[in-house]
Each structure stands twice: as structure tokens, then as C-alpha cells.
Write an enzyme that holds these catalytic residues in place. Structure first.
Site, PDB file in Angstrom:
ATOM      1  N   LYS A 173       0.841  -1.209   0.000  1.00 53.45           N
ATOM      2  CA  LYS A 173       0.000   0.000   0.000  1.00 53.45           C
ATOM      3  C   LYS A 173       0.870   1.250   0.000  1.00 53.45           C
ATOM      4  O   LYS A 173       1.645   1.467   0.927  1.00 53.45           O
ATOM      5  CB  LYS A 173      -0.878   0.043   1.264  1.00 53.45           C
ATOM      6  CG  LYS A 173      -1.895   1.180   1.211  1.00 53.45           C
ATOM      7  CD  LYS A 173      -2.602   1.404   2.540  1.00 53.45           C
ATOM      8  CE  LYS A 173      -1.814   2.284   3.476  1.00 53.45           C
ATOM      9  NZ  LYS A 173      -1.548   3.635   2.937  1.00 53.45           N
ATOM     10  N   GLU A 200      10.894   1.578   9.558  1.00 52.50           N
ATOM     11  CA  GLU A 200      11.864   2.615   9.137  1.00 52.50           C
ATOM     12  C   GLU A 200      11.157   3.949   9.362  1.00 52.50           C
ATOM     13  O   GLU A 200      10.237   4.292   8.626  1.00 52.50           O
ATOM     14  CB  GLU A 200      12.251   2.438   7.675  1.00 52.50           C
ATOM     15  CG  GLU A 200      12.964   1.125   7.350  1.00 52.50           C
ATOM     16  CD  GLU A 200      14.362   1.017   7.926  1.00 52.50           C
ATOM     17  OE1 GLU A 200      14.850   1.995   8.531  1.00 52.50           O
ATOM     18  OE2 GLU A 200      14.966  -0.059   7.793  1.00 52.50           O
ATOM     19  N   CYS A 205      14.083  10.911   4.632  1.00 50.34           N
ATOM     20  CA  CYS A 205      14.191  10.557   6.052  1.00 50.34           C
ATOM     21  C   CYS A 205      15.618  10.732   6.539  1.00 50.34           C
ATOM     22  O   CYS A 205      15.848  11.219   7.636  1.00 50.34           O
ATOM     23  CB  CYS A 205      13.707   9.137   6.269  1.00 50.34           C
ATOM     24  SG  CYS A 205      14.512   7.952   5.189  1.00 50.34           S
ATOM     25  N   GLU A 224      11.683  16.916  13.438  1.00 54.54           N
ATOM     26  CA  GLU A 224      11.998  16.625  12.028  1.00 54.54           C
ATOM     27  C   GLU A 224      11.189  17.573  11.142  1.00 54.54           C
ATOM     28  O   GLU A 224       9.965  17.528  11.135  1.00 54.54           O
ATOM     29  CB  GLU A 224      11.617  15.185  11.703  1.00 54.54           C
ATOM     30  CG  GLU A 224      11.914  14.824  10.265  1.00 54.54           C
ATOM     31  CD  GLU A 224      11.455  13.420   9.889  1.00 54.54           C
ATOM     32  OE1 GLU A 224      10.381  12.993  10.330  1.00 54.54           O
ATOM     33  OE2 GLU A 224      12.188  12.783   9.123  1.00 54.54           O
TER      34      GLU A 224
END
Ligand code: NAD
Length: 485
Positions: free
Chosen positions: A185, A258, A292, A389
Site C-alpha cells: 500500500k 523505518e 528521512c 523533524e
């Protein structure tokens, strides 16, 4: 702003019309849905296509198909290798059609979309060819003791919107090679490129081996809670990763997460600011900062900071921001409005707390989710853009006087994905890099990745490993076979 406007491309978007509506892939079939949802081009802010909306019934059908396909698929490793190679060829063949759609839904320059598809084919070939040695741990008069790896069953592969294809295939390739079947997905922000790949791979993979569905959090949650799912391989935010870990605990599903990162780059006093700025910019602003494992906060020795900031700011001002479909574009838009708003909020918060924008500092007016490439100074720990972040084209540069202090500040984070140290003396930098609390440390570079090396975060940046043999093993359980003699 005036500078940036000069560099905004006058290009007007010709978003690729998906000729025929995309379909889900379930049990080798093209599956349509009663409802559809809109897909927005972030360069225009407008809907350019729709995607089929997956239901919970589709999720059941996909996992049923994956479970049915599992016994035959796990039985023949040579057939799996051959299929992975054929899948790589199919990805190459589909790349010309998929890349413009990836650019339209994600925003990245077309050359980057093409690179994503090439990388996906590379991952498939890498795992097709990877050799695993037999693991005999004892072979003597009394016993032959061997460790074998067994596939797990249907895998839920859930991807984010920043690299929909590469991140998805980095799960699909090792999962399939190890003998598992997959339900994949993508993010609802970027569903079309993955659906198109599912359509291309339908002709190559046996029915049920690779299923492709759409949907957001609810469908993702249905996948992770599904009784037939034996492993969840997830890439996305730490917040979602924690929910998935909780969902997996009910029946101890295997898990690879992750997650987010807030990588520090430490620039030592003997580094060449011009050279460092060029590479730092390339890695921090690639994909408009939506990576990331990109540098997200720079700690620079006070003596090199002014020259470094000047060079970074000059590079940021020169960057060509625009529609990814325009060949002149270097940096595309931020992928979606909530993320653009978040970046704007973090930058505004830093400026309100005394930060100075050496370049950029705000969203670019007009259609689309564009943001000025931003370099901030006069900012420190405790400010949100340093502690959190940002995942966008804004980079804070913070002064330090003592390397030990810089290391302590870099490590004072719940994140631990990557990190880098920059210096004229690689050994000196390596000694510092080894002490970064991160799954990956680089010296005089950042975000240097390949299929054969481990990709892993520590602390809240992840659980488990992707890439290489480590990634393959993540899709297996160990089994001991002890034969007495
Ligand atoms: P996200 O967590 O919002 O969504 C990721 C995926 O999870 C999407 O497909 C989403 O539909 C799905 N999802 C949402 N709620 C779910 C639930 N409850 N159960 C199951 N699935 C669910 O992340 P995002 O905004 O798409 O991506 C950005 C984040 O991803 C950033 O934090 C970034 O650092 C991280 N990321 C990490 C890596 C890595 O390898 N460590 C790589 C790329 C991106």
C-alpha cells in the site's frame, strides 16, 4: 523572495492524464472500486487524477490471495529469482509511463522520478542475484547442525509519499525473494505510480504473490491488524510506527519499522566550507528536504560557520524551484499542503525566536506548495526546527565551540537514523562519526545508500534493518535443524 521569484520557472504544467483509470491488483486481477479519491499535483495544488478507494473487503481479498499463493511461491527459489528478474525488466519497461505520473503526484523533478524507477529495478535484480551461504554451525562426529531461514507468509508493505516506488520495492524485493507474498500500500498522497507498477507486474508475478491496494490510515490499520498478515514492513513517521508496533503485538507479527530522523551533520574546524556547503546542500535539499535520512540540523565549528552559511545561502538562492515536469527544475514543491504548512510553521517559529534567514524563510506565493530553500542561523537547541523533524527545504546551522559539546547535542535526540561528520582529516572525522548515536554515520558525505548495505535507525528512528542480507533475513524466521549422527 525577489531572488526566488527569478528562479521560479515560468513553466506551465502539463500533468500527464492517466489515460485509463488505475486499478488495484488483487490475486493477479485488475480490481476496480466503487469510490475514488482525488490525487493532487503539488506543483499546481489541483486535482489531476483519481484513484480507486480500497475497502476493508478488498484488504481481506488481497490477504486471502496472498495466503493462497504462499505455498507454491515459497517452494521454488529458482522460480522466485527468475520472477524477480522479469519484474525488474517490467519496471524498466513501464518507467517511461510511470515516471511522469510519479512527478505529477509527488512533485519531484522528472529525472529524479526516472531515477526512482531505475533504483527499483536495481533492487529487484540485487535480490534476485543475492547469494546466501549455507549456515552449518556444527559438523562433526556427533551431529550436523544447520540454521535455515524460512519465509513468514503474507507481508503488509506500507510506504510513505516521499519515495513511493523505491521504498515500496525495497520491501517487495527481499520479501518476495525470501519466499513471502505481499500486499503493498502506498500513501494516499502518491497512489498512482504504485498502482501503475502493480498493473505492469501483474503480467509477470504469479496471481496473489504481489497485491497492490490504496488507502490511508484506516486501511493501513486493517492491514496491520489482519489475521493473515505475518510481517509488517513499514516506512513512515515515528507516530504511525508506534501505532503499528502496538497493532503487531496482539499476535506477535514480525516487524520492520523505518521511521523519522533528525540527522545531525557536524562540520569540524578544519573542513573546507565551500566544498562542504556544496555536498551538504545536495543532500539536505534533495527531494526538497523530504528525505528521512538527510542532514536536518548542522552543527558547525564557530570558525567555519560564517563561510559555510554564506556558501549554503548562495547555493539555496541559486536553486531552481519549480514544477518537476519542467526539465530546468532542481527542487520541486513540498508534496502536500499539511506538510508545507508544517515547514512554514517551524520556520516562522524559529524566526520569531531570533533566527536569521540567510536565504529563504517563507512559502512562495501562488499555486502549488512551494517553499523558498531556507538556511537559518542564530538558532539553537530547544527551538522546534532543531529538535523536531522538519522534512522540508529548510536547514538550521548552529555554532559549536567544542566537539564534545556538538556530539552531545547531536545525540540528545529521540531520533537516531543517520548522521555525518565533515573534516579535512577523515580519520579525525571518523572517530567522531563512530560516536554518533545513529544507525548510519557518514564522513564527508551524507545519505550515501546502496541496496547491499544495511539501512537501519536506532532509538525512535526504527526497528530492524533493510538492505543486503540483513534485509533479506528480516523477512524470515530462523529454524534450527539438528541431525544427530
Ligand atoms: P505517515 O506515517 O503519515 O504514513 C506512512 C504510511 O502509513 C502511509 O501509507 C499511511 O497511509 C500509512 N498509515 C497511516 N496511519 C496508519 C496506521 N495507523 N496503520 C498503518 N498504516 C498507516 O508518514 P508520511 O507522512 O507518509 O511520511 C513521512 C515520514 O516518513 C517522515 O517522518 C519520514 O522521516 C519518514 N520516512 C522514513 C524513512 C526511513 O526509511 N526511515 C524513509 C522515508 C520516510
Amino acid at each position: 523572495m525577489a531572488d526566488l521569484e527569478t528562479h521560479m520557472s515560468p513553466f506551465t504544467a502539463q500533468t500527464p492524464a492517466t489515460q485509463t483509470p488505475t486499478t488495484l491488483t488483487i490475486d493477479g486481477d485488475a480490481v476496480t472500486a466503487e469510490k475514488t479519491f482525488d490525487v493532487i499535483n503539488p506543483a499546481t495544488g489541483e486535482t489531476f487524477a483519481t484513484a480507486p478507494e480500497t475497502t476493508v473487503e478488498h484488504v481481506d481479498a488481497a490477504f486471502d490471495a496472498a495466503a493462497r499463493a504462499f505455498p507454491d511461491w515459497r517452494a521454488d527459489e529458482d522460480a522466485r529469482r527468475a520472477t524477480l528478474r522479469a519484474m525488474a525488466d517490467a519496471v524498466d519497461a513501464a518507467a517511461g509511463a510511470v515516471a511522469p505520473v510519479l512527478t505529477a503526484e509527488q512533485g519531484k523533478p522528472l529525472s529524479e522520478s526516472q531515477r526512482e524507477l531505475r533504483t527499483a529495478a536495481l533492487w529487484l535484480r540485487y535480490y534476485a542475484d543475492l547469494e546466501r551461504e549455507r549456515e552449518v554451525i556444527r559438523d562433526d562426529r556427533d551431529a550436523l547442525v544447520e540454521v535455515v531461514r524460512r519465509p513468514l507468509g503474507p507481508v503488509a508493505a506500507i510506504a510513505p509519499w516521499n519515495f513511493p516506488i523505491t521504498i515500496g520495492v525495497a520491501k517487495v524485493a527481499p520479501a518476495l525473494r525470501a519466499g513471502n507474498t505481499v500486499v503493498w500500500k502506498p500513501s494516499p498522497f502518491t497512489p498512482l505510480s504504485t498502482l501503475m507498477l502493480g498493473e505492469a507486474l501483474r503480467a509477470v508475478a504469479p496471481a496473489g504473490v504481489l497485491n497492490v491496494i490504496t488507502g490511508g490510515g484506516e486501511i493501513g490499520a486493517a492491514m496491520t491488524a489482519h489475521p493473515l498478515t505475518r510481517k509488517i514492513s513499514f516506512t513512515g513517521s515515528t507516530a504511525t510506527g508506534k501505532k503499528i508496533a502496538a497493532a503487531a503485538s496482539a499476535d506477535l507479527k514480525r516487524l520492520t519499522l523505518e521511521l523519522g530522523g533528525n540527522d545531525a551533520a557536524i562540520v569540524l574546524d578544519d573542513a573546507d566550507p565551500g566544498r562542504v556547503a556544496e555536498r551538504l546542500f545536495a543532500t539536505a535539499f534533495s527531494n526538497s528536504g523530504q528525505v528521512c535520512v538527510a542532514p536536518k540540523r548542522v552543527y558547525a565549528a564557530r570558525s567555519v560557520l560564517p563561510a559555510l552559511v554564506d556558501a549554503l545561502a548562495e547555493r539555496a538562492r541559486a536553486a531552481k524551484v519549480g514544477d518537476g515536469a519542467d526539465p530546468a527544475t532542481e527542487l520541486g514543491p513540498i508534496n502536500n499542503a499539511p506538510q508545507r504548512d508544517r515547514v512554514a510553521e517551524l520556520v516562522a517559529d524559529a524566526l520569531a525566536r531570533g533566527a536569521v534567514a540567510a536565504a529563504g524563510g517563507k512559502a512562495i506565493e501562488g499555486p502549488g506548495y512551494f517553499f523558498e530553500p531556507t538556511i537559518l542561523t542564530g538558532v539553537g537547541d530547544g527551538v522546534r526546527i532543531v529538535d523536531e523533524e522538519q522534512f522540508g527545504p529548510a536547514l538550521p546551522v548552529i555554532a559549536f565551540d567544542d566537539v564534545e559539546d556538538a556530539l552531545a547535542r547531536a545525540n540528545a535526540s529521540t531520533f537516531g537514523l543517520g548522521g555525518s561528520v565533515w573534516s579535512g582529516d577523515a580519520d579525525r572525522a571518523t572517530a567522531v562519526a563512530a560516536r554518533l548515536e545513529s544507525g548510519m554515520s557518514w564522513v564527508n558525505t551524507h545519505t550515501a545508500l546502496s541496496a547491499g548495505q544495511p539501512f537501519a535507525g536506532v532509538k525512535w528512528s526504527g526497528l530492524g534493518v533493510e538492505g543486503g542480507l540483513w534485509g533479506l533475513d528480516g523477512f524470515t524466521d530462523i529454524k534450527l535443524i539438528h541431525r544427530a549422527r
